[in-house]
Design a protein around this motif. Structure first.
Motif, mmCIF file in Angstrom:
data_model
loop_
_atom_site.group_PDB
_atom_site.id
_atom_site.type_symbol
_atom_site.label_atom_id
_atom_site.label_comp_id
_atom_site.label_asym_id
_atom_site.label_seq_id
_atom_site.Cartn_x
_atom_site.Cartn_y
_atom_site.Cartn_z
ATOM 1 N N MET A 1 0.847 -1.184 0.000
ATOM 2 C CA MET A 1 0.000 0.000 0.000
ATOM 3 C C MET A 1 0.885 1.236 0.000
ATOM 4 O O MET A 1 1.888 1.280 0.675
ATOM 5 N N LEU A 2 0.490 2.240 -0.759
ATOM 6 C CA LEU A 2 1.268 3.471 -0.859
ATOM 7 C C LEU A 2 0.544 4.616 -0.180
ATOM 8 O O LEU A 2 -0.681 4.688 -0.193
ATOM 9 N N PHE A 3 1.295 5.494 0.399
ATOM 10 C CA PHE A 3 0.772 6.737 0.953
ATOM 11 C C PHE A 3 0.916 7.783 -0.137
ATOM 12 O O PHE A 3 2.006 7.998 -0.644
ATOM 13 N N ALA A 4 -0.185 8.393 -0.507
ATOM 14 C CA ALA A 4 -0.145 9.414 -1.556
ATOM 15 C C ALA A 4 -0.083 10.784 -0.905
ATOM 16 O O ALA A 4 -1.048 11.252 -0.339
ATOM 17 N N GLY A 5 1.038 11.414 -0.967
ATOM 18 C CA GLY A 5 1.205 12.750 -0.408
ATOM 19 C C GLY A 5 1.762 13.658 -1.477
ATOM 20 O O GLY A 5 2.917 14.039 -1.418
ATOM 21 N N GLY A 6 0.960 13.986 -2.447
ATOM 22 C CA GLY A 6 1.477 14.739 -3.581
ATOM 23 C C GLY A 6 2.241 13.780 -4.462
ATOM 24 O O GLY A 6 1.689 12.860 -5.016
ATOM 25 N N ASP A 7 3.530 13.960 -4.568
ATOM 26 C CA ASP A 7 4.335 13.020 -5.349
ATOM 27 C C ASP A 7 5.346 12.303 -4.461
ATOM 28 O O ASP A 7 6.258 11.660 -4.945
ATOM 29 N N LEU A 8 5.183 12.402 -3.163
ATOM 30 C CA LEU A 8 6.082 11.734 -2.223
ATOM 31 C C LEU A 8 5.420 10.438 -1.770
ATOM 32 O O LEU A 8 4.629 10.421 -0.837
ATOM 33 N N LEU A 9 5.727 9.364 -2.461
ATOM 34 C CA LEU A 9 5.107 8.075 -2.174
ATOM 35 C C LEU A 9 6.093 7.151 -1.481
ATOM 36 O O LEU A 9 7.284 7.151 -1.791
ATOM 37 N N HIS A 10 5.569 6.383 -0.562
ATOM 38 C CA HIS A 10 6.382 5.362 0.091
ATOM 39 C C HIS A 10 5.462 4.262 0.598
ATOM 40 O O HIS A 10 4.282 4.473 0.835
ATOM 41 N N GLU A 11 6.008 3.072 0.714
ATOM 42 C CA GLU A 11 5.249 1.950 1.249
ATOM 43 C C GLU A 11 4.973 2.188 2.729
ATOM 44 O O GLU A 11 5.777 2.809 3.424
ATOM 45 N N ALA A 33 6.676 24.544 0.162
ATOM 46 C CA ALA A 33 5.577 25.425 -0.229
ATOM 47 C C ALA A 33 4.596 24.701 -1.154
ATOM 48 O O ALA A 33 3.370 24.828 -1.001
ATOM 49 N N LYS A 34 5.143 23.935 -2.094
ATOM 50 C CA LYS A 34 4.291 23.186 -3.024
ATOM 51 C C LYS A 34 3.400 22.213 -2.262
ATOM 52 O O LYS A 34 2.185 22.157 -2.480
ATOM 53 N N HIS A 35 3.985 21.443 -1.358
ATOM 54 C CA HIS A 35 3.210 20.428 -0.635
ATOM 55 C C HIS A 35 2.273 21.050 0.394
ATOM 56 O O HIS A 35 1.184 20.528 0.632
ATOM 57 N N ALA A 36 2.663 22.177 0.951
ATOM 58 C CA ALA A 36 1.760 22.891 1.858
ATOM 59 C C ALA A 36 0.524 23.358 1.093
ATOM 60 O O ALA A 36 -0.607 23.228 1.576
ATOM 61 N N ALA A 37 0.737 23.887 -0.115
ATOM 62 C CA ALA A 37 -0.391 24.342 -0.934
ATOM 63 C C ALA A 37 -1.286 23.174 -1.334
ATOM 64 O O ALA A 37 -2.517 23.281 -1.290
ATOM 65 N N LEU A 38 -0.668 22.054 -1.724
ATOM 66 C CA LEU A 38 -1.460 20.868 -2.074
ATOM 67 C C LEU A 38 -2.273 20.374 -0.885
ATOM 68 O O LEU A 38 -3.436 19.998 -1.023
ATOM 69 N N MET A 40 -3.294 22.153 1.719
ATOM 70 C CA MET A 40 -4.351 23.119 2.006
ATOM 71 C C MET A 40 -5.498 22.962 1.013
ATOM 72 O O MET A 40 -6.669 22.978 1.389
ATOM 73 N N GLU A 41 -5.158 22.794 -0.251
ATOM 74 C CA GLU A 41 -6.175 22.620 -1.287
ATOM 75 C C GLU A 41 -7.012 21.368 -1.001
ATOM 76 O O GLU A 41 -8.242 21.400 -1.078
ATOM 77 N N TRP A 42 -6.353 20.266 -0.660
ATOM 78 C CA TRP A 42 -7.070 19.025 -0.370
ATOM 79 C C TRP A 42 -7.959 19.201 0.856
ATOM 80 O O TRP A 42 -9.114 18.774 0.865
ATOM 81 N N THR A 43 -7.430 19.837 1.891
ATOM 82 C CA THR A 43 -8.193 20.026 3.120
ATOM 83 C C THR A 43 -9.425 20.881 2.865
ATOM 84 O O THR A 43 -10.523 20.543 3.324
ATOM 85 N N GLN A 44 -9.264 21.959 2.120
ATOM 86 C CA GLN A 44 -10.405 22.819 1.825
ATOM 87 C C GLN A 44 -11.457 22.094 0.995
ATOM 88 O O GLN A 44 -12.654 22.293 1.190
ATOM 89 N N ALA A 45 -11.015 21.231 0.075
ATOM 90 C CA ALA A 45 -11.948 20.511 -0.787
ATOM 91 C C ALA A 45 -12.633 19.348 -0.077
ATOM 92 O O ALA A 45 -13.733 18.958 -0.454
ATOM 93 N N ASN A 46 -12.004 18.801 0.953
ATOM 94 C CA ASN A 46 -12.525 17.582 1.548
ATOM 95 C C ASN A 46 -12.937 17.694 3.015
ATOM 96 O O ASN A 46 -13.644 16.825 3.517
ATOM 97 N N CYS A 47 -12.500 18.720 3.704
ATOM 98 C CA CYS A 47 -12.742 18.799 5.145
ATOM 99 C C CYS A 47 -13.540 20.026 5.569
ATOM 100 O O CYS A 47 -13.862 20.162 6.746
ATOM 101 N N ASP A 48 -13.849 20.910 4.658
ATOM 102 C CA ASP A 48 -14.644 22.074 5.005
ATOM 103 C C ASP A 48 -16.037 21.610 5.442
ATOM 104 O O ASP A 48 -16.684 20.840 4.737
ATOM 105 N N PRO A 49 -16.511 22.050 6.600
ATOM 106 C CA PRO A 49 -17.813 21.575 7.097
ATOM 107 C C PRO A 49 -18.969 21.845 6.144
ATOM 108 O O PRO A 49 -19.867 21.007 6.011
#
Length: 68
Positions: A1-11, A33-38, A40-49
């Motif tokens: 199983m891979l953890f998808a964190g932008g383009d930083l993948l690891h088992e 900065a790139k990963h912080a923005a990604l 934030m974007e994911w959090t806003q799209a998926n976790c906003d109440p």
């Protein structure tokens, strides 16, 4: 199983690769900065109440018969 964190993948449990990724982020401000923005974007799209509530209501509406 891979953890998808932008383009930083690891088992899962691959701590060596994860450590390399963390070090890479610590050394490279533009990558941070790139990963912080990604993140934030994911959090806003998926976790906003409001977004979550809207999606939940949309799913519930599929089970409700509006013709009654």
């Amino acid at each position: 199983m891979l953890f998808a964190g932008g383009d930083l993948l690891h088992e899962v449990d691959d701590y060596e690769t994860m450590a390399r990724h963390v070090i890479q982020l610590l050394r490279d401000p533009s990558q941070r900065a790139k990963h912080a923005a990604l993140g934030m974007e994911w959090t806003q799209a998926n976790c906003d109440p409001i977004v979550y509530r809207t999606r939940f209501v949309e799913q519930l509406a599929k089970f409700v018969d509006d013709t009654r």
